[in-house]
Motif scaffolding. Structure first.
Motif, PDB file in Angstrom:
ATOM      1  N   THR A   1      51.638  45.832  -6.756  1.00 50.91           N
ATOM      2  CA  THR A   1      51.292  47.242  -6.840  1.00 50.91           C
ATOM      3  C   THR A   1      50.642  47.490  -8.205  1.00 50.91           C
ATOM      4  O   THR A   1      51.102  46.986  -9.232  1.00 50.91           O
ATOM      5  N   GLN A   2      49.577  48.282  -8.193  1.00 49.52           N
ATOM      6  CA  GLN A   2      48.797  48.504  -9.412  1.00 49.52           C
ATOM      7  C   GLN A   2      49.452  49.556 -10.294  1.00 49.52           C
ATOM      8  O   GLN A   2      49.827  50.636  -9.820  1.00 49.52           O
ATOM      9  N   VAL A   3      49.582  49.241 -11.577  1.00 42.58           N
ATOM     10  CA  VAL A   3      50.020  50.195 -12.589  1.00 42.58           C
ATOM     11  C   VAL A   3      48.908  50.313 -13.618  1.00 42.58           C
ATOM     12  O   VAL A   3      48.467  49.307 -14.188  1.00 42.58           O
ATOM     13  N   THR A   4      48.456  51.543 -13.839  1.00 41.39           N
ATOM     14  CA  THR A   4      47.395  51.793 -14.811  1.00 41.39           C
ATOM     15  C   THR A   4      47.894  52.811 -15.830  1.00 41.39           C
ATOM     16  O   THR A   4      48.373  53.884 -15.453  1.00 41.39           O
ATOM     17  N   VAL A   5      47.803  52.456 -17.095  1.00 46.01           N
ATOM     18  CA  VAL A   5      48.224  53.354 -18.168  1.00 46.01           C
ATOM     19  C   VAL A   5      46.980  53.730 -18.963  1.00 46.01           C
ATOM     20  O   VAL A   5      46.382  52.890 -19.639  1.00 46.01           O
ATOM     21  N   SER A   6      46.617  55.010 -18.859  1.00 45.31           N
ATOM     22  CA  SER A   6      45.377  55.439 -19.484  1.00 45.31           C
ATOM     23  C   SER A   6      45.388  56.949 -19.658  1.00 45.31           C
ATOM     24  O   SER A   6      46.073  57.666 -18.929  1.00 45.31           O
ATOM     25  N   LEU A   7      44.605  57.434 -20.617  1.00 43.22           N
ATOM     26  CA  LEU A   7      44.495  58.878 -20.817  1.00 43.22           C
ATOM     27  C   LEU A   7      43.667  59.492 -19.696  1.00 43.22           C
ATOM     28  O   LEU A   7      42.796  58.879 -19.149  1.00 43.22           O
TER      29      LEU A   7
ATOM     30  N   ASP B   1      50.344  47.734 -20.740  1.00 46.85           N
ATOM     31  CA  ASP B   1      51.184  47.539 -19.558  1.00 46.85           C
ATOM     32  C   ASP B   1      50.370  47.597 -18.272  1.00 46.85           C
ATOM     33  O   ASP B   1      50.911  47.336 -17.189  1.00 46.85           O
ATOM     34  N   THR B   2      49.107  47.940 -18.357  1.00 47.77           N
ATOM     35  CA  THR B   2      48.250  48.002 -17.184  1.00 47.77           C
ATOM     36  C   THR B   2      48.130  46.627 -16.542  1.00 47.77           C
ATOM     37  O   THR B   2      47.749  45.649 -17.197  1.00 47.77           O
ATOM     38  N   ALA B   3      48.480  46.555 -15.262  1.00 45.81           N
ATOM     39  CA  ALA B   3      48.478  45.272 -14.549  1.00 45.81           C
ATOM     40  C   ALA B   3      48.876  45.519 -13.097  1.00 45.81           C
ATOM     41  O   ALA B   3      49.314  46.617 -12.743  1.00 45.81           O
ATOM     42  N   VAL B   4      48.736  44.480 -12.292  1.00 43.60           N
ATOM     43  CA  VAL B   4      49.348  44.474 -10.971  1.00 43.60           C
ATOM     44  C   VAL B   4      50.761  43.915 -11.138  1.00 43.60           C
ATOM     45  O   VAL B   4      50.935  42.837 -11.723  1.00 43.60           O
ATOM     46  N   TYR B   5      51.736  44.652 -10.661  1.00 44.48           N
ATOM     47  CA  TYR B   5      53.139  44.260 -10.791  1.00 44.48           C
ATOM     48  C   TYR B   5      53.634  43.681  -9.467  1.00 44.48           C
ATOM     49  O   TYR B   5      53.443  44.280  -8.406  1.00 44.48           O
TER      50      TYR B   5
END
Length: 123
Positions: free
Chosen positions: A117-123, A89-93
């Motif tokens: 807006t940037q969304v980053t999904v990470s540990l 799901d990491t992307a610019v939305y």
């Protein structure tokens, strides 16, 4: 003209949640459908979710059951609640507004766009 400004991006862990909000201003009466798209590095922009003026929704298969789009016409906002987030799901939305149909959300209609807006999904 229609202006769109997104809020709420950031960093989340896998399995976590984020809520994006888009404020719509300008010639609001011309806005029928509202939606969200995203673009990951090296990929084309893709459809995520959309809603018509009358509340009918449409979702990409990759987010069905995890993401929920909503709109508040009194506040001129559209939101995207994102649950069970995945690294993919990491992307610019980008927030998007459609101006040609009250009843159909046309994924391929360009319309108006926010700045993203940037969304980053990470540990």
């Amino acid at each position: 003209q229609v202006q769109l400004v997104e809020f709420g991006g950031g960093l989340a862990q896998p399995g976590g949640s984020l809520r994006l909000t888009c404020v719509v201003s300008g010639t609001i009466l011309s806005v029928y459908g509202v939606g969200w798209y995203r673009q990951a590095p090296g990929n084309q922009r893709e459809f995520v979710a959309g809603m018509t003026l009358y509340g009918a929704t449409d979702y990409a298969d990759s987010v069905k059951g995890r993401f929920t789009i909503s709109r508040d016409n009194a506040k001129n906002t559209v939101s995207l609640q994102m649950n069970a987030l995945k690294p993919d799901d990491t992307a610019v939305y980008y927030c998007n507004a459609k101006v040609t149909s009250r009843t159909i959300f046309r994924r391929d209609e360009s319309g108006y766009w926010g700045q993203g807006t940037q969304v980053t999904v990470s540990l």
